[in-house]
Design a protein around this motif. Structure first.
Motif, short mmCIF file in Angstrom:
data_model
loop_
_atom_site.label_atom_id
_atom_site.label_comp_id
_atom_site.label_asym_id
_atom_site.label_seq_id
_atom_site.Cartn_x
_atom_site.Cartn_y
_atom_site.Cartn_z
N GLY A 144 17.51 31.54 84.95
CA GLY A 144 18.43 31.94 85.99
C GLY A 144 18.94 33.36 85.85
N GLU A 145 19.70 33.78 86.83
CA GLU A 145 20.27 35.12 86.89
C GLU A 145 21.05 35.44 85.62
OE1 GLU A 145 21.70 38.82 87.77
OE2 GLU A 145 20.13 37.73 88.85
N ASP A 186 10.88 34.54 92.84
CA ASP A 186 12.01 35.20 93.49
C ASP A 186 11.57 36.43 94.28
OD1 ASP A 186 15.09 35.62 93.64
OD2 ASP A 186 14.34 37.54 92.87
N ARG A 232 17.25 37.68 93.29
CA ARG A 232 17.89 38.11 94.54
C ARG A 232 17.69 37.17 95.71
NH1 ARG A 232 16.07 42.15 91.56
NH2 ARG A 232 13.92 41.68 92.13
N ASP A 233 16.61 36.42 95.73
CA ASP A 233 16.22 35.69 96.94
C ASP A 233 16.33 34.18 96.72
OD1 ASP A 233 15.01 34.68 99.24
OD2 ASP A 233 13.53 36.31 99.32
N GLU A 234 17.28 33.55 97.38
CA GLU A 234 17.47 32.11 97.17
C GLU A 234 16.36 31.27 97.79
OE1 GLU A 234 21.33 30.62 98.00
OE2 GLU A 234 22.25 31.81 96.39
N ARG A 235 15.42 31.89 98.48
CA ARG A 235 14.25 31.16 98.94
C ARG A 235 13.41 30.66 97.76
NH1 ARG A 235 10.95 34.87 102.75
NH2 ARG A 235 11.69 36.43 101.24
N ARG A 236 13.69 31.19 96.57
CA ARG A 236 12.97 30.71 95.39
C ARG A 236 13.20 29.22 95.18
NH1 ARG A 236 17.39 33.61 93.57
NH2 ARG A 236 18.79 32.61 92.06
N TYR A 237 14.32 28.70 95.61
CA TYR A 237 14.61 27.29 95.42
C TYR A 237 13.79 26.39 96.34
CZ TYR A 237 18.64 29.15 92.87
OH TYR A 237 19.45 29.84 91.99
N HIS A 238 13.16 26.97 97.34
CA HIS A 238 12.34 26.19 98.28
C HIS A 238 10.88 26.09 97.82
CE1 HIS A 238 15.46 26.04 101.48
NE2 HIS A 238 15.84 27.17 100.92
N GLU A 279 19.23 26.34 86.43
CA GLU A 279 18.39 26.94 87.48
C GLU A 279 17.37 25.93 87.99
OE1 GLU A 279 17.13 30.39 89.85
OE2 GLU A 279 18.98 29.70 88.90
N LYS A 322 18.53 23.54 90.69
CA LYS A 322 18.71 24.05 92.04
C LYS A 322 17.41 24.05 92.86
CE LYS A 322 22.47 27.15 90.62
NZ LYS A 322 22.90 28.57 90.50
#
Length: 241
Positions: free
Chosen positions: A103-104, A85, A162-168, A196, A199
């Motif tokens: 997850g968060e 993240d 914080r950063d949804e780029r983690r899912y990539h 998590e 996703k």
């Protein structure tokens, strides 16, 4: 390839000793870590948080010249997900060893008995039978002799993402205690336990049937599984399993 190895609860960098020789022989650069408060049983663990452990791994990652592979065992899975993240552009692949992304707002395990700032390794009777598969009496003795209390703030601290780029960032789950078929069933059923993980856009599952500590019970097979995931990443052949 630089491979950062993050141990689970009660363990330090030496817990990867059975795995790192094969990684080095394959031409990779393993970086097994001892996280803050895990240097010895005598050091203070007061005030050490989950974020402190994430930040410690981020510092190592930032010091490397290129992208790296992250490997996290058990509670180390939550830590490497926090690193993904924080630095999604620096992580080639996240490999979860009998673990997964937290997850968060989640905590790793706030039910473990604590003694002040310490969470000592519990008696073996406290673990499920599935945890202890292949962990012989000799391995149990060696594990307990090397065990260092986990900082309570790491076990009980909440994950903040914080950063949804983690899912990539591609992920590999090396399934030991629970087979991959069961994990896929939980994902299909919408279980919160794997919410998590569900996703993450690209996830592969690798079965390594043993107990919760494959670095002790099946180190050669674990090293092979890590190397295979690294090789598939390098060749771009890894995909969703």
């Amino acid at each position: 390839m630089d491979i950062i190895l993050v141990p689970g609860f009660w363990l330090d960098a030496s817990s990867w000793d059975g795995v790192t020789p094969a990684l080095e022989a394959a031409g990779h650069r393993p970086h097994p870590l001892t996280l803050p408060g895990k240097e010895s049983s005598e050091v203070s663990r007061a005030g050490i948080s989950l974020q402190d452990h994430i930040d410690a791994v981020v510092r190592v990652l930032d010091g490397l010249p290129a992208k790296a592979i992250l490997v996290g065992h058990s509670g180390g899975g939550a830590i490497i997900h926090g690193v993904v993240d924080a630095r999604p552009e620096k992580v080639e692949r996240a490999i979860y060893v009998d673990s997964g992304p937290l997850g968060e707002g989640g905590v790793i395990n706030d039910e473990l008995p604590a003694e002040g700032d310490d969470v000592p390794l519990p008696p073996w009777e406290s673990f499920d039978d599935a945890d202890l598969v292949d962990l012989t009496d000799g391995l149990r003795q060696a594990f307990r002799a090397r065990a260092v209390p986990e900082p309570r703030g790491v076990a009980c601290g909440r994950q903040h993402l914080r950063d949804e780029r983690r899912y990539h960032v591609p992920a590999t789950v090396i399934a030991c205690e629970f087979p991959s078929a069961m994990l896929r069933e939980w994902i299909a059923a919408g279980s919160p336990f794997v919410a998590e993980l569900a996703k993450v856009r690209e996830v592969e599952f690798v079965d390594l049937p043993t107990g919760h500590w494959p670095q002790f019970t099946k180190p050669d097979q674990l090293a092979h599984a890590i190397l295979a995931a690294v090789d598939r990443t390098a060749t771009g052949t890894a995909g969703t399993a």
